[in-house]
Motif scaffolding. Structure first.
Motif, PDB file in Angstrom:
ATOM      1  N   ALA A  43      -2.297  -9.941  -5.557  1.00 27.23           N
ATOM      2  CA  ALA A  43      -2.649  -9.180  -4.354  1.00 27.23           C
ATOM      3  C   ALA A  43      -4.163  -9.099  -4.193  1.00 27.23           C
ATOM      4  O   ALA A  43      -4.689  -9.249  -3.083  1.00 27.23           O
ATOM      5  N   LEU A  44      -4.878  -8.882  -5.300  1.00 21.62           N
ATOM      6  CA  LEU A  44      -6.343  -8.836  -5.228  1.00 21.62           C
ATOM      7  C   LEU A  44      -6.912 -10.201  -4.855  1.00 21.62           C
ATOM      8  O   LEU A  44      -7.859 -10.300  -4.075  1.00 21.62           O
ATOM      9  N   ILE A  66       0.857  -1.189   0.000  1.00 25.27           N
ATOM     10  CA  ILE A  66       0.000   0.000   0.000  1.00 25.27           C
ATOM     11  C   ILE A  66       0.895   1.241   0.000  1.00 25.27           C
ATOM     12  O   ILE A  66       1.786   1.381   0.820  1.00 25.27           O
ATOM     13  N   GLN A  97      -4.030   1.776  -5.628  1.00 23.38           N
ATOM     14  CA  GLN A  97      -2.789   1.107  -5.237  1.00 23.38           C
ATOM     15  C   GLN A  97      -2.169   0.312  -6.387  1.00 23.38           C
ATOM     16  O   GLN A  97      -1.048  -0.149  -6.281  1.00 23.38           O
ATOM     17  N   GLN A  98      -2.935   0.143  -7.455  1.00 28.77           N
ATOM     18  CA  GLN A  98      -2.479  -0.586  -8.636  1.00 28.77           C
ATOM     19  C   GLN A  98      -1.914  -1.962  -8.274  1.00 28.77           C
ATOM     20  O   GLN A  98      -0.824  -2.337  -8.687  1.00 28.77           O
ATOM     21  N   CYS A  99      -2.680  -2.701  -7.468  1.00 28.50           N
ATOM     22  CA  CYS A  99      -2.293  -4.051  -7.068  1.00 28.50           C
ATOM     23  C   CYS A  99      -2.422  -5.000  -8.249  1.00 28.50           C
ATOM     24  O   CYS A  99      -3.273  -4.826  -9.115  1.00 28.50           O
ATOM     25  N   ASN A 100      -1.613  -6.021  -8.251  1.00 28.93           N
ATOM     26  CA  ASN A 100      -1.707  -7.026  -9.305  1.00 28.93           C
ATOM     27  C   ASN A 100      -2.761  -8.068  -8.945  1.00 28.93           C
ATOM     28  O   ASN A 100      -3.361  -8.025  -7.869  1.00 28.93           O
ATOM     29  N   LEU A 110      -7.820  -0.910  -4.079  1.00 27.01           N
ATOM     30  CA  LEU A 110      -6.603  -1.692  -4.291  1.00 27.01           C
ATOM     31  C   LEU A 110      -6.231  -1.742  -5.770  1.00 27.01           C
ATOM     32  O   LEU A 110      -5.065  -1.616  -6.140  1.00 27.01           O
ATOM     33  N   TRP A 111      -7.234  -1.933  -6.615  1.00 27.94           N
ATOM     34  CA  TRP A 111      -6.975  -2.071  -8.052  1.00 27.94           C
ATOM     35  C   TRP A 111      -6.554  -0.743  -8.680  1.00 27.94           C
ATOM     36  O   TRP A 111      -5.551  -0.668  -9.384  1.00 27.94           O
TER      37      TRP A 111
END
Length: 130
Positions: free
Chosen positions: A30-31, A2, A24-27, A20-21
């Motif tokens: 992570a999601l 984060i 935070q641009q999680c992959n 998150l998506w």
């Protein structure tokens, strides 16, 4: 990881996933992990409510991490395996018809339905019924 250090509150789980998506641009991993932890916490809450044994939060997060890791290991497809099963529909050069049929059953109503689509060699619908 984060990126922001301030407290953020969410109205629902969907808003958390979008945060998150997008922010935070999680992959995908992570999601997937966040969703799996939420799922496990929901099960834990139900076990606690129903007087059943339940694990502590740290053990729950550890279990989900191991479960996710194991899942990725056994569900990785090799390029050879993927190529083996990837086939696309091809246009027929002969004058043929393709018939697609689907059935739905509604046990509570004691009914069923059937749908049929007939296409020509160009993929255009030449007949249908239900």
């Amino acid at each position: 990881m984060i990126k922001s250090q301030h407290t953020v509150q969410f109205q629902n789980f969907k808003d958390l996933l979008w945060f998150l998506w997008d922010t935070q641009q999680c992959n995908d991993d992570a999601l997937s992990l966040a969703t799996s932890i939420a799922w496990a916490m929901w099960i834990r809450r139900n076990q606690k409510r129903n007087g059943k044994k339940f694990v502590t939060n740290p053990l729950l997060v550890q279990w989900v991490g191991q479960f996710s890791s194991d899942f990725r290991v056994v569900n990785v497809k090799s390029p050879l395996e993927f190529a083996k099963y990837s086939q696309a529909w091809k246009l027929h050069t002969d004058a043929v018809f393709k018939v697609n049929v689907d059935v739905a059953t509604f046990s509570s109503q004691r009914m069923c339905g059937v749908g049929v689509a007939i296409r020509d060699e160009k993929g255009l619908v030449v007949g249908a019924l239900s």
